[in-house]
Design an enzyme around this catalytic site. Structure first.
Site, PDB file in Angstrom:
ATOM      1  N   LYS A 152     -28.913 -55.985 106.077  1.00  0.00           N
ATOM      2  CA  LYS A 152     -27.759 -56.874 106.173  1.00  0.00           C
ATOM      3  C   LYS A 152     -26.804 -56.343 107.232  1.00  0.00           C
ATOM      4  O   LYS A 152     -26.670 -55.121 107.402  1.00  0.00           O
ATOM      5  CB  LYS A 152     -27.078 -56.913 104.806  1.00  0.00           C
ATOM      6  CG  LYS A 152     -25.894 -57.859 104.672  1.00  0.00           C
ATOM      7  CD  LYS A 152     -25.367 -57.807 103.250  1.00  0.00           C
ATOM      8  CE  LYS A 152     -24.270 -58.816 103.006  1.00  0.00           C
ATOM      9  NZ  LYS A 152     -23.803 -58.794 101.600  1.00  0.00           N
ATOM     10  N   SER A 185     -23.712 -63.178  99.857  1.00  0.00           N
ATOM     11  CA  SER A 185     -23.482 -63.023 101.279  1.00  0.00           C
ATOM     12  C   SER A 185     -24.673 -62.396 102.019  1.00  0.00           C
ATOM     13  O   SER A 185     -24.665 -62.346 103.250  1.00  0.00           O
ATOM     14  CB  SER A 185     -22.235 -62.171 101.501  1.00  0.00           C
ATOM     15  OG  SER A 185     -22.393 -60.869 100.970  1.00  0.00           O
ATOM     16  N   SER A 245     -23.932 -61.094  95.685  1.00  0.00           N
ATOM     17  CA  SER A 245     -24.425 -61.257  97.059  1.00  0.00           C
ATOM     18  C   SER A 245     -25.827 -60.737  97.333  1.00  0.00           C
ATOM     19  O   SER A 245     -26.391 -61.039  98.378  1.00  0.00           O
ATOM     20  CB  SER A 245     -23.443 -60.616  98.039  1.00  0.00           C
ATOM     21  OG  SER A 245     -22.243 -61.347  98.067  1.00  0.00           O
TER      22      SER A 245
END
Length: 564
Positions: free
Chosen positions: A131, A215, A239
């Site tokens: 990420k 996210s 997330s």
């Protein structure tokens, strides 16, 4: 100084696309109407037979093949770089690619293997995606902010820019992993949909009318398209778990202090009441277990001051298998069908019942669970996200003058609010702690109702009311966020697919309130048809080994995970 954010965003977006080799570019990107599902056969048509075989093998299988000398690290890396490139063009899931560096690392690993006749570490030759919160040398970190382009976390001239690496990046390299791309996030990280002004919207590869989650949405979409076998996301309100659920993956939200977060970019850094945590997502439960176990072998507590000195506890992992393989080894599950505020949509409700039926058929007990003081606990959890009144995130947008997405505006508004005082923060922390104690007492009290005389092992619950949300319609985070508030361990398990012929609200359904009304109105059986549907298994704090074992077991009895 505010610059022309549109030009900066466009240049960055083009740079990501231009980093993909010309021979991997797709001549045409179909619309969702033309091609709703770009997984499986659709993306396979752009790959050769060996690339398909490699990229559709999980992380454990890849490690075994490379360790046996069957596949080279270079061949594996090349295949995943190609498939990741295709994935980005189809769903907008990458922020950074560094394929040349990855291939150089893979070549070095192959040389090491040839010279030493052994692997560098357990992840030798396994591609791992990250990420875009992880700092990687010679690679930019924007975290979705236009104002962070060509900076170090928004700071111009900082010597750490493209020279600094997050602690887990160092550990992954030591383990032999090959790092090759960083994935998209919603700016601020505080959204269940992944959207920003650089790459725009990250779509769900199984159903491109829907979001990929957030996210860690880029991770979910990339791994869902098998452009990565396993990757790392973060989770402060769901997330990791939301993208895992929406993309048919396994993913773990560990308790705070179990895995190293040191040196990662973040929003609201310094807010310590409800900490963001890092954890893996993968195509199989055993791969997620493999990554957690590998990272813990690096003694991260020696390098991250917030990590507990807690090595992998194989006895707790094995105890689950001993129990389920014993004639008297019953597991006991709490069942949370609804949080009482927003009911899950029909596909999610059906998935929960499928899991209940599977575990009962396997001889385990399921008992109803009602979350204690749910609304009060949610309030104390959500309050932590606004301790600074949104100052941190609004300051990041002000660097470039870029607009905030509607998804994020729902939380942070158009301008900062007054910051909380120390007394107000302390008051919220006290209420938050008292709520945790209510949960602890309620969980302990279940011992009087189980056949084992012990409290329930875990809770079966929806992860979100949606199988995956439609754009700008992810509005209810309570199913995921309460777990963060409790700092419990949770693992997502994929269950089934939405089916328009089966998944319908009961005739005459009456929503309980405005929030339930919004979820009810969001559901369209035709649009959702074919989408992934998952549930989460919630364990107590720091029960990562136990919960990973239970998730693997549930995957097996559902037929989603092969038995080793």
């Amino acid at each position: 100084m505010v610059t022309d954010w549109k030009s900066l965003a466009t240049a960055k977006r083009d740079a990501i696309l231009n980093s993909i080799p010309e021979n991997w570019r797709l001549p045409k990107i179909p619309s969702a109407e033309e091609q709703k599902d770009v997984t499986g056969p659709y993306i396979q048509q752009f790959l050769d037979k060996k690339e398909v075989e490699i990229t559709e093998t999980d992380a454990v299988g890849i490690a075994e093949k490379v360790a046996a000398g069957t596949w080279s690290a270079v061949d594996v890396t090349q295949a995943f770089c190609h498939r990741a490139s295709l994935a980005h063009q189809l769903v907008n899931c990458l922020h950074e690619t560094f394929f040349d560096a990855a291939l150089a690392d893979a070549k070095a690993l192959d040389t090491y293997y040839a010279e030493h006749k052994k692997t560098k570490g357990p992840l030798h030759g396994v591609p791992v995606s990250l990420k875009d919160q992880f700092h990687v040398k010679n690679v930019e970190t924007t975290m979705g902010y236009v104002g962070w382009i060509d900076t170090f976390e928004g700071k111009k001239g900082d010597s750490r820019q493209k020279t600094y690496e997050s602690e887990m990046v160092r550990e992954l390299r030591e383990l032999g992993a090959v790092l090759y791309c960083k994935t998209s996030v919603p700016h601020t990280l505080m959204s269940g949909e992944t959207v920003n002004n650089i790459i725009e919207y990250t779509w769900n590869p199984k159903d491109r009318y829907l979001c990929s989650g957030g996210s860690s949405g880029g991770e979910g979409a990339l791994i869902g398209l098998k452009g990565s076998p396993v990757g790392f996301g973060t989770d402060i309100g769901g997330s990791i778990r939301i993208p895992a659920a929406f993309n048919g993956l396994y993913g773990i939200r560990p308790s705070a202090g179990r895995l190293p977060y040191e040196g990662m970019a973040n929003s609201m850094d310094g807010q310590n009441s409800v900490l963001s945590v890092v954890g893996p997502l993968g195509t199989s439960a055993r791969s997620v277990t493999f990554l957690v176990k590998s990272i813990l072998s690096q003694s991260p507590w020696l390098y991250d001051p917030l990590v507990m000195e807690m090595p992998w506890r194989n006895d707790q992992y094995q105890r689950v298998w001993d129990r389920v393989n014993s004639p008297t080894g019953e597991l006991t599950f709490g069942l949370m069908r609804t949080d009482g505020i927003v009911n899950p949509q029909p596909p999610v409700a059906r998935a929960v019942e499928m899991v209940v039926q599977a575990v009962e058929k396997a001889g385990h007990k399921v008992m109803d669970w009602k979350p204690p003081a749910h609304a009060e606990g949610l309030a104390t959890t959500f309050n932590t996200w606004m301790y600074d009144g949104g100052k941190d995130v609004h300051s990041a947008f002000a660097l470039s003058g870029e607009p905030m997405s509607q998804q994020v505006k729902m939380t942070y508004g158009t301008e900062p609010k007054p910051e909380k005082t120390a007394s107000e923060i302390a008051q919220n922390n006290v209420a938050h702690r008292q709520w945790k104690k209510q949960w602890m007492d309620a969980w302990n009290a279940t011992a009087s109702s189980t056949n084992t005389g012990q409290p329930i092992d875990c809770i079966i619950a929806p992860l979100a009311p949606y199988a995956a949300a439609r754009p700008e319609k992810y509005k209810w985070y309570a199913y995921s966020a309460f777990v963060n508030g409790l700092d419990y361990t949770s693992v997502v398990v994929p269950v089934t697919y939405a089916d328009k012929s089966m998944d319908k609200y009961e005739e005459g359904y009456k929503p309980m309130n405005e929030n339930d009304q919004a979820a009810y109105e969001d559901y369209d059986a035709e649009i959702y048809d074919g989408a992934h549907v998952a549930i989460q298994l919630i364990g107590r704090r720091l029960q990562e080994e136990k919960m990973l074992a239970i998730a693997e077991y549930i995957g097996q009895i559902l037929g989603k995970e092969s038995i080793p």
